[in-house]
Motif scaffolding. Structure first.
Motif, short mmCIF file in Angstrom:
data_model
loop_
_atom_site.label_atom_id
_atom_site.label_comp_id
_atom_site.label_asym_id
_atom_site.label_seq_id
_atom_site.Cartn_x
_atom_site.Cartn_y
_atom_site.Cartn_z
N ALA A 1 -15.87 -57.79 -7.89
CA ALA A 1 -16.08 -56.64 -8.40
C ALA A 1 -16.83 -56.54 -7.04
O ALA A 1 -17.86 -54.98 -7.33
CB ALA A 1 -16.62 -56.81 -9.58
N ILE B 1 -6.48 -59.05 -22.80
CA ILE B 1 -6.88 -58.67 -21.58
C ILE B 1 -8.42 -58.23 -22.14
O ILE B 1 -8.09 -57.16 -22.93
CB ILE B 1 -6.75 -57.86 -20.88
CG1 ILE B 1 -4.94 -58.46 -20.19
CG2 ILE B 1 -7.24 -56.94 -19.49
CD1 ILE B 1 -4.31 -56.72 -19.48
N GLU C 1 -13.19 -55.12 -20.27
CA GLU C 1 -13.84 -54.77 -19.60
C GLU C 1 -13.36 -55.26 -17.86
O GLU C 1 -13.60 -55.66 -16.67
CB GLU C 1 -15.30 -55.52 -19.15
CG GLU C 1 -15.01 -57.40 -19.93
CD GLU C 1 -15.19 -57.55 -20.61
OE1 GLU C 1 -15.37 -58.84 -21.68
OE2 GLU C 1 -14.87 -56.69 -21.82
N ASP C 2 -12.34 -56.24 -17.96
CA ASP C 2 -11.98 -57.13 -16.80
C ASP C 2 -10.23 -56.18 -16.86
O ASP C 2 -9.82 -56.12 -15.44
CB ASP C 2 -10.92 -57.99 -17.22
CG ASP C 2 -11.86 -59.48 -17.49
OD1 ASP C 2 -13.18 -59.19 -17.17
OD2 ASP C 2 -11.55 -60.69 -18.05
N LEU D 1 -8.70 -61.91 -11.39
CA LEU D 1 -9.00 -60.79 -10.99
C LEU D 1 -10.13 -60.19 -9.71
O LEU D 1 -10.26 -61.34 -8.91
CB LEU D 1 -10.54 -60.78 -11.61
CG LEU D 1 -10.39 -61.34 -13.55
CD1 LEU D 1 -11.86 -61.45 -14.41
CD2 LEU D 1 -9.58 -60.55 -13.63
N TYR E 1 -9.96 -54.75 -12.69
CA TYR E 1 -9.76 -56.13 -12.14
C TYR E 1 -8.86 -57.12 -11.95
O TYR E 1 -8.47 -57.87 -10.95
CB TYR E 1 -11.41 -56.80 -11.82
CG TYR E 1 -12.15 -55.48 -12.62
CD1 TYR E 1 -12.62 -55.00 -10.86
CD2 TYR E 1 -13.43 -55.43 -13.22
CE1 TYR E 1 -13.65 -54.54 -10.68
CE2 TYR E 1 -14.04 -54.91 -13.17
CZ TYR E 1 -14.93 -54.68 -12.01
OH TYR E 1 -15.74 -53.16 -11.91
N GLN E 2 -8.33 -55.99 -13.55
CA GLN E 2 -7.08 -57.73 -13.59
C GLN E 2 -5.54 -57.08 -12.38
O GLN E 2 -4.74 -56.34 -12.26
CB GLN E 2 -6.23 -57.78 -15.14
CG GLN E 2 -5.98 -58.19 -15.81
CD GLN E 2 -5.77 -59.96 -15.68
OE1 GLN E 2 -4.93 -59.90 -15.04
NE2 GLN E 2 -6.11 -61.13 -16.20
N THR F 1 -7.68 -68.20 -11.09
CA THR F 1 -8.58 -65.95 -11.25
C THR F 1 -7.42 -65.41 -11.37
O THR F 1 -7.01 -65.84 -10.39
CB THR F 1 -9.78 -66.33 -10.98
OG1 THR F 1 -9.71 -64.50 -11.17
CG2 THR F 1 -9.99 -66.61 -8.59
#
Length: 1000
Positions: free
Chosen positions: A458, A368, A371-372, A455, A375-376, A453
């Motif tokens: 954002a 990961i 920065e993710d 995520l 949001y994961q 995806t």
């Protein structure tokens, strides 16, 4: 329309969820004129759209291409509602209907219920004109027809999902339908593949039709497809099993059977994932097969079983936990699953059970990016993986003896674990709900663009759409808060399900239950990776027993930390070191606060303690260093200026050299610990670590020299100049953990009597060596590179050095000066010594005999300096292609060319190498190979010291230690073989370059 009417109109649009009101009014007017529909008819179902603006824009685009299709859907209220829901939740479906507006008719004519497995199969087979296992046509048109029909059925599943009153409760049924649709798509693609390779219409005609018909191919679904838990857009993991009856096998031969089956598998995957007019559906991933990407795509059942019996690792059986016949020959698929079941459920009895579970987890997770992480949905803390991994591990632990919990699906397995008493009902209910919520969020995120995806969005506007699509909340902030709450809840339950029983066994249970519970705890600790579970239980009991504030906080944290220790290199040592640290700091308010409030610091603490005895032993003596893990700024190495200021302040506070040097040694230990922790926690390069280690060594020697000079040199001899010259890797600012500090000493008498000056210089040398000694982290001031080596005087005057280098200097001594660097003492003396060194190491005219002598000495070093019994290929310093080869080659080039190439006048090996490359002396690819070998060898030496706390120049043979070194170098767990292969491969390539450039 009047201004007042427009205002009323726009307020109505806002109530329906539109945001771009002027644009919406314009598009509604356009659609009304084109389709002959009233404003009310057009917007009657707009409120069901998660993004009404996007839905309206899509409707307008589709209508411009096929107005009649839109008008027909609008006439059917159910279809119109479904269309608004689809277009409002998915730009992917908007693009699909724009490509194929004729597909809108299916919303009117087909059922709005969730399609079953048989209906999906029949529909997709019908799309390719399948009959008796063959498609009507083997060309690309069949594949495109299949993809269009699949998306039609996907739209039906999605509309049912989006329009349900409680989509979170529909997750099991929707996921099962998606898995069934994937199986049906593979079945239809297989029919096309049969026609294609047998020379049907547009086929390539590789094999006779009767041979293709007689060849069996079973497609085994793995992962979420096998468990009937599939996402809207997800890789579908499969294994292919080929075969034929005895008569066919005898007639055409077993190899031809496998060849046909392999062609079928390749074409089947292409029909789903290849590039055609209609975009691919999803990726078919066959990499869980035996030997992974390197293995045969298709094997017979016997070949699979032979592999599993003889060669397979434990994780390969655990990867089969969710295996299910998905498409192709049903009897062969069932035979395969039946045959592998016993192997799956006995894998937990293997010695390497923990490794196998971790490997399986690594196969289905990805690294990961930092920065993710916030949001994961799948891989982050508190995400889907936490739930799935928890359930799978409990199944594998207890499923060995209890077949009632051998379920494929996560939710089914949770129900079974509750029924059989392995999980509490409250915990399982919460876990089940949270799993559905996470999967719903993941589904809606994938629906948005019909793309893979995991995520969370954002942007606030995308969060608002997600909130409306999931019906979890009305606002983006609300759905984000729900997601954060679920993450915390999942993480807590994940920890508690595994590790709270350990605490009850050692701290909370009544005496009459303790024996049984301790046994259970012992087994669980062993299962998750502790080699001494009895010792671990003792440490846990010591940390958590009692009513003190310390014990209370430790009881809350220990379940989490045990998991983190288990994920580390050496869980047993990590737990022991933590107990020792806690005994020193357990009642310290800041330490208790940090453990309780900063989970990041606690996790980093477990990481460094379980990863490095070097760190663990130093932290025991510097326990306050734990606070650095809560502040990234404190963890970074301090600057040379800051360290110099502290060292000077130490000497100001202390009157005698003994007291001052005790504080300087403590400063050095503290900074070495800081650098080690930084290297383990952050992504520091070997150059950054080497520079930090060099800086603290510089400061230590400078402070020691100031202290001993003040103690030894009387005022009347203050005119004596004395300096320390760094040599070797120290001079090159290339120190690693455990490296010696190669140095030379130079003095100038000035007005002091020469004999007295020499005596004072030797006293300074003796004092330097004495006061720098540190039994905890030794620093060896090695003067072996001085003129005449160990036979020469320990210190020389500048005049003596000048005379020696002019008259008697040997080639190796000139070579040694290539990394000379002044570090302490008289700045003027250092400057003059370096000018002398430049004349020797960068000669204007190079004697070819000197170059031959350097080559001869290098060959002698290779044959004489390796420790007896050491495998040369594993020696990180003197082995072929390792540090010595790279450094000698670079130094040979410097000695020969640095006079004319200023860029090569540096003590840094890598900088000199790159300068030689820029000058055309070393080809770029050769320079890259040398640099790679130098860096990897340096990293391995330091990692070896960090792991064991002992200095060694030999790559260990022990697999556990080698794996630990790999973990410190950011290799995944169980990478001992990969570390070894990487090092041997890199140095082998480096050696070829060395031999060509050094001896050639």
């Amino acid at each position: 329309m009047s201004a007042g009417a427009r205002s009323t109109s726009r307020s109505g649009l806002a109530r329906l969820g539109f945001g771009e009101l002027a644009e919406a009014e314009s598009l509604i007017a356009e659609l009304s004129d084109a389709a002959g529909l009233t404003r009310e008819q057009l917007t009657a179902e707009a409120s069901v759209a998660a993004d009404p603006d996007a839905a309206l824009e899509a409707l307008a685009r589709i209508a411009r291409r096929d107005t009649a299709a839109v008008r027909a859907v609008a006439a059917d209220s159910r279809a119109w509602t479904a269309l608004w829901a689809l277009l409002g939740a998915s730009t992917g479906f908007a693009d699909f209907y724009l490509r194929h507006p004729e597909e809108l008719a299916a919303l009117v004519t087909e059922s709005h219920t969730l399609p079953g497995a048989d209906e999906l199969r029949d529909s997709l087979l019908e799309s390719v004109g399948a009959s008796d296992g063959f498609a009507a046509d083997g060309g690309e048109a069949s594949w495109n027809a299949l993809r269009v029909r699949y998306r039609r059925m996907l739209a039906r599943i999605a509309s049912y999902d989006l329009l349900s009153d409680s989509p979170v409760d529909e997750i099991p049924a929707v996921a099962a339908a998606l898995a069934d649709a994937a199986g049906a798509a593979l079945e239809a693609s297989l029919c096309v593949a049969r026609t294609r390779i047998s020379g049907g219409a547009a086929g390539v005609g590789l094999f006779p039709r009767e041979q293709v018909a007689a060849t069996q191919l079973a497609i085994i679904g793995m992962g979420k497809a096998g468990a009937r838990e599939l996402n809207y857009v997800s890789d579908v993991d499969v294994i292919f099993v080929g075969g034929a009856d005895d008569a066919t096998t005898e007639a055409i031969g077993p190899s031809r059977v496998v060849d046909i089956a392999t062609r079928l598998a390749v074409q089947t995957m292409r029909g789903i994932s290849g590039t055609e007019i209609e975009p691919p559906l999803w990726e078919v991933d066959p990499n869980l097969r035996p030997e992974g990407k390197q293995g045969a795509l298709v094997r017979t059942l016997d070949s699979h079983l032979s592999y599993y019996d003889r060669w397979a690792k434990s994780w390969e059986f655990q990867a089969l936990l969710k295996a299910r016949p998905l498409a192709g020959d049903p009897e062969l698929g069932a035979a395969y699953v039946t045959a592998v079941q016993p192997k799956i459920w006995t894998s937990a009895a293997r010695e390497n059970f923990v490794d196998s579970v971790q490997r399986m987890r690594e196969r289905v997770t990805e690294h990961i990016p930092p920065e993710d992480i916030p949001y994961q949905l799948k891989l982050g803390p508190g995400g889907i993986r936490d739930i799935e991994f928890t359930v799978q591990l409990l199944q594998l632990v207890h499923g060995l003896s209890d077949d009632r919990i051998r379920q494929r699906g996560t939710l089914d397995a949770l129900d079974a674990l509750v029924t059989e008493g392995y999980i509490g009902r409250t915990e399982a209910s919460t876990f089940s709900t949270d799993y559905r919520v996470l999967r719903l969020l993941e589904h809606r995120a994938q629906l948005r663009k019909l793309s893979r995806t995991h995520l969370m969005p954002a942007r606030p506007d995308e969060l608002r759409v997600l909130a409306r699509a999931t019906k979890l909340d009305e606002t983006g902030a609300g759905v984000w808060a729900r997601w954060e709450a679920v993450k915390r809840e999942v993480r807590e339950i994940h920890v508690r399900l595994f590790y709270r029983p350990l605490l009850s066994a050692v701290a909370a249970l009544p005496a009459e239950e303790r024996a049984l519970s301790t046994t259970q705890a012992h087994d669980r600790l062993s299962a998750i990776g502790f080699t001494d579970p009895a010792g671990a239980l003792r440490h846990i009991a010591a940390l958590t027993s009692g009513l003190s504030r310390k014990a209370t906080i430790q009881r809350h944290l220990m379940p989490v930390m045990i998991r983190w220790f288990a994920d580390g290199v050496d869980p047993d040592y990590g737990l022991l070191a933590f107990r020792r640290l806690s005994e020193r700091l357990g009642n310290t308010p800041w330490f208790l606060r940090m453990l309780r409030d900063s989970s990041g610091a606690a996790e980093r603490l477990t990481h460094v303690l379980s990863g490095s005895r070097y760190v663990g032993e130093l932290m025991e003596w510097i326990p306050e260093s734990a606070a650095w893990l809560d502040d990234r700024d404190l963890l970074r190495p301090r600057s040379g200026v800051a360290l110099q200021q502290e060292a000077r302040a130490i000497q100001t506070r202390h009157d005698n050299v003994g007291d001052a040097m005790r504080s300087v040694r403590a400063l050095r230990r503290r900074e070495l610990l800081r650098i080690a922790m930084w290297a383990l926690v952050d992504t520091a390069t070997i150059e950054e670590v080497a520079q930090a280690l060099t800086t603290i060594t510089d400061v230590t020697i400078q402070a020691t020299l100031r202290a001993v000079r003040r103690e030894i040199v009387p005022a009347q001899d203050a005119d004596l100049d004395f300096s320390v010259i760094a040599m070797g890797r120290f001079g090159g600012a290339e120190l690693g953990f455990g490296s010696d500090a190669d140095i030379m000493y130079v003095y100038r008498a000035n007005s002091v009597d020469p004999q007295r000056a020499h005596a004072l210089a030797l006293q300074i040398v003796t004092a330097l060596r004495h006061y720098s000694e540190d039994h905890r982290v030794p620093i060896d001031l090695d003067a072996g590179l001085r003129p005449e080596g160990r036979n020469g005087p320990m210190a020389r005057s500048l005049a003596s050095y000048t005379e020696y280098y002019r008259r008697w200097s040997l080639s190796w001594e000139a070579q040694a000066l290539l990394r000379a660097r002044g570090v302490a003492g008289s700045v003027k003396l250092i400057r003059e010594f370096m000018a002398l060194a430049d004349d020797v190491r960068y000669p204007a005219v190079v004697d070819q005999q000197d170059l031959r002598e350097i080559r001869r000495i290098k060959a002698r070093v290779e044959s004489e300096r390796l420790p007896q019994g050491t495998d040369p290929a594993r020696h990180l310093k003197l082995g072929p292609g390792s540090l010595s080869d790279v450094e000698w080659l670079v130094q040979l080039l410097q000695h020969e060319h640095a006079h004319s190439i200023p860029g090569m006048r540096t003590t840094s090996t890598i900088e000199a190498l790159r300068a030689a490359q820029e000058a055309g002396l070393v080809p770029a690819i050769a320079a890259d190979r040398l640099a790679e070998a130098w860096r990897l060898s340096s990293r391995l030496r330091s990692a070896n010291t960090l792991l064991s706390g002992q200095t060694s120049d030999v790559l260990p043979v022990d697999r556990q230690r080698l794996d630990g070194i790999g973990r410190l170098l950011n290799y995944p767990p169980r990478s001992a073989t990969q570390v070894e292969e990487d090092y041997l491969g890199v140095t082998r390539r480096s050696r070829r370059v060395f031999e060509k450039l050094f001896y050639g």
